[in-house]
Structure formats: C-alpha cells, structure tokens
Design an enzyme around this catalytic site. Structure first.
Site, PDB file in Angstrom:
ATOM      1  CB  SER A  95      -2.375   3.287   0.532  1.00 55.07           C
ATOM      2  OG  SER A  95      -2.919   4.468   0.000  1.00 55.07           O
ATOM      3  CG  ASP A 233      -5.808   5.204  -2.769  1.00 51.58           C
ATOM      4  OD1 ASP A 233      -7.004   5.372  -2.450  1.00 51.58           O
ATOM      5  OD2 ASP A 233      -4.873   5.359  -1.966  1.00 51.58           O
ATOM      6  CG  ASP A 235      -6.301   3.244   1.439  1.00 50.79           C
ATOM      7  OD1 ASP A 235      -5.942   3.822   0.386  1.00 50.79           O
ATOM      8  OD2 ASP A 235      -5.948   3.645   2.569  1.00 50.79           O
ATOM      9  CG  ASP A 237      -5.591   7.119   1.478  1.00 51.39           C
ATOM     10  OD1 ASP A 237      -5.478   6.696   0.305  1.00 51.39           O
ATOM     11  OD2 ASP A 237      -4.671   7.041   2.319  1.00 51.39           O
TER      12      ASP A 237
END
Length: 453
Positions: A95, A233, A235, A237
């Site tokens: 993440s 960010d 990834d 999410d």
C-alpha cells in the site's frame, strides 16, 4: 504467530516477508478454501513478481486454478474477484509503505478483505503445516490476462460529468499509473498525468500521498490553473486531493464534507469512520440526519461496519473511502471520480466544497516500539493516561485507548502494520491540541520505560 495485521500480511522483503512464507500463504489459502479459483495481482514494487510467483506456486500445489492479472490497483483486484466469480483474490502490495516493504492482502469471493478470524485460520494452517497438497495430475492451472476493462466500465457507468474538468493525476509511479488517467480521459476530463510511469522504487515521491510528498503536485496544479489535483498511494486504495488554489485538502475535512454530501443526497442514513477521525465528522453529518459508527483503525473494520449497519458511506482520514453501492474495498480511483460528480452536482470548487467543515487542529506522533510489546505498552499507557487526564469525559477501548475531553480528545494505539505506537490529539485550538499531545506523549514514554525496567 501474529503474521497478519489490520491490512493483511506486511513486512520488510526477505526479512519478514520471504518467498518461502509466500508459498506457505498460498498453500494455506488453497487449503482453507478447498481449492477453486483465485485471482492474483500486484502493485509496482520491485519484489512484487517474486512474491506473486511464490504465491502462485503454493496455490497450484494445492489444486487451485490461478488467474494472474498483472499490475493492478487493490480495489480493481477486489472488484474483479467478485465480478469474475473467484473464490478469493490475492493482492501483493504494501500500500503506502516505503519500497522495501511488501505484503499480501486477501479478499473473499464478495470482494471483502479477510477479517481477523479468517486470517487466524490461515495462520493455524501455516503454523501446523496442514496443507492439502494434491497429486501431480491435479495441480492447478495458471492463466494470464487483463480484465481491468470491467472495472473501468463500472466507474464510467457510476457517473456522467457535464463539464470538462481540468485534472492533474499523480499515481506516484504506483499501480494506478495506467488505469486512473484512462478513466478521467474517458469521463471527458482534460487530463495531465505526472509520475505515471510504473516504478517499484518510487523515485518521484513517497508512495504515501500527504502534504509533504505532494508539494510538487500542488505547484503543478497552481501553475496549470487546474481544477483539482488527484494523488494515489502505491496500490490505489487511498486518494488525496489538491484544490484549485494549489493547497492540500485536509483528509478529515474532505472525508466529512463528502459524507455530508452523501447523506444529503440520500436523505440521511448511517456513515462509518474510525476512532482516529476528527470530531468535525459528527459536526457535518448529524445535521444531515446521519448516524455515526466508529470502528477500529483499518479499512477492513470500516468495510465490515459499512456492511453490517447498511451504511451509505464509510471512510478513514487517510483517503480510504468505501462506497457500498459499488463494492466494499476502499477505492481511490472511484472516490476521486465520485467527488468530481459531487462538486459538479453542488456547483462548487473543491475549496468551497470543504470550506463549511470546521477545522480543528490535529497532531499526530509516532513512537518506535517493537511489535512484540506494542500492545502491552498501550495497555500500560491506559492507566497512565487516566491519571494524566483525570477530567476525561469518556474512555473508548475499541482500538487502543481514546479519551474524550472537554475541549478535544486523544487516541493511543498500536500500529497494525509497523513497529510503532501512534498518538493522535485534537483540540479546539492548536494550543489545546499541543497540551493534550504533550501529556499523552509523556504517559506513553513512561509506559515504555516501565516495561524496560
């Protein structure tokens, strides 16, 4: 064993998280779901393919058919897991963490992240090595493909924009590098993409979008006279916003503003946030007929509560927003598209949209603390905090220790992803917030010292 935290399994590559461990996670998941079909995707980190290959080997060894989707944002993997009828989805990502970290996040067939109970079951299988290996003739098959168009179509169907928004998109060299700019172009926006070349070393900025890391984006938005800057960010999410004036939009205030908008549009309902969110959240949603549910910090807890309480919206003050009308995974791309729709619907600029939200100073601090003892330290700090704040109005232990005070609040909790104790203090003034934080820091440091004696 404690392999999994609030956002799946995460750690330093080849120290905490090795290919050997990834193979066992793959075998454990295959054993837990009794074979079937699993989707696998990864973000852009340098270690992603190595860990993906190990996971796939473990899944195959226990008879699972694997569909490898390549580099995709986490919410896209979660959405496709449900849409393609898979039994589970595996996302290789850390993440917002630095590039030396990686992780594994697991989703069920409904696109919901695995909760603590299911993660504990996997840990038991890994610890006991109770893997259901199959005969060589029954090994799982592996296919490779790109199904991201299904997600793109979903977002495009979710709203129609009437004006040509000037948008600067900053994927930060992460997993949204291809999908996000494409979506905004197809929504009819005038798009300028920066840092949109996938690179797992994140050379352009930190994979965590915040005030400091987005200073270059702020400058670009201002110079190009864009309507909004959007950053994700590693990834995808989480999302952060820069307004038309080139200013970073506070996470808490935009969360509260959007929650109020959803409630206004729906005529009330339940909204969910975590114990770390600002008190401005209640200030905005209650006049709109909203009921607030607060959870532990972690998107899995927010998503669970959104589903349990049939909430119309949920989110955390880090840019992770859940839109249950579409799916239950925090989704930065969908959130940013829907926010543009809200701005258009309200006829407001981004700065005006957040202007009505009261601004209370929030201070956040981290104290390094070994993972093995961080929960013990927080428990010890609870008693010391009660002594430090004898006039506290309410104590919550939903996640760590949260003390509600006459003129603010303080939260002390163990990080779910790093060897840290996180402290958050909010006050009606900066002076008040600083005073609260000073007393809380002293209590936590004393708890650490007591443990080391």
């Amino acid at each position: 064993m404690g392999l999994f935290g609030t956002s799946g399994l995460r750690g330093l590559v080849n120290e905490d998280l090795t290919p050997n461990l990834a193979v066992r996670v793959g075998m454990a998941l295959a054993t837990f779901i009794k074979a079937g079909k699993v989707l696998v995707a990864r973000d852009t980190r340098a270690s992603g393919l190595m860990l993906e290959d190990a996971l796939v080997s473990g899944l195959q060894a226990c008879g699972v058919d694997v569909y490898c989707l390549g580099v995709l944002p986490t919410p896209v993997l979660a959405y496709l897991t449900r849409e393609l009828g898979a039994d589970a989805g595996l996302m290789v990502t850390a993440s917002h963490n630095p590039p030396q970290y990686n992780g594994i996040k697991i989703f069920d067939g409904n696109g919901m992240a695995y909760d603590g109970k299911r993660q504990e079951e996997l840990e038991k299988i890994i610890e006991g090595e109770g893997f259901r290996l199959v005969d060589w003739r029954n090994l799982g098959r592996v296919e490779y493909g790109d199904e991201s168009r299904l997600y793109v179509d979903m977002v495009l169907k979710s709203l129609k924009l009437g004006r040509k928004w000037r948008v600067v998109v900053d994927p930060g060299c992460g997993a949204t590098s291809h999908v996000a700019p494409k979506i905004f172009q197809r929504l009819g926006c005038e798009v300028k993409a920066v840092n949109a070349q996938p690179d797992g070393f994140f050379p352009c900025r930190s994979p965590e979008p915040n005030v400091e890391s987005l200073k270059p984006l702020s400058k670009i938005v201002k110079e190009l006279k864009a309507d909004v800057g959007i950053a994700y960010d590693g990834d995808g999410d989480r999302v952060a916003f820069i307004n038309e004036k080139g200013c970073f939009v506070d996470f808490d205030r935009i969360l509260a503003a959007y929650a109020a908008y959803v409630l206004k549009s729906r005529g009330g309902g339940t909204v969910v946030t975590n114990v770390e969110a600002s008190m401005c959240f209640e200030k905005m949603v209650k006049p709109m007929g909203g009921r607030v549910v607060r959870t532990k910090v972690g998107d899995v807890y927010v998503a669970e509560a959104v589903k349990k309480f049939k909430a119309v919206f949920g989110g955390e003050p880090c840019g992770a927003w859940v839109h249950p009308k579409y799916h239950y995974c925090p989704d930065g791309i969908l959130s940013s598209a829907l926010l543009l729709g809200a701005l258009e619907d309200e006829g407001k600029s981004l700065s005006d949209f957040a202007a009505d939200v009261p601004a209370y100073p929030i201070i956040r601090r981290n104290i390094r603390c070994r993972n093995e003892v961080k929960h013990v330290v927080v428990k010890r700090a609870e008693e010391l905090l009660k002594r430090a704040f004898p006039d506290c109005r309410q104590i919550s232990t939903v996640d760590g220790v949260r003390l509600s005070l006459r003129d603010g609040w303080v939260l002390v909790r163990a990080s779910g992803t790093e060897p840290l104790i996180r402290l958050t203090a909010e006050g009606e003034s900066l002076k008040t917030a600083e005073a609260i934080m000073d007393r809380a820091l002293a209590a936590v440091k004393r708890a650490l010292e007591d443990l080391e004696k």
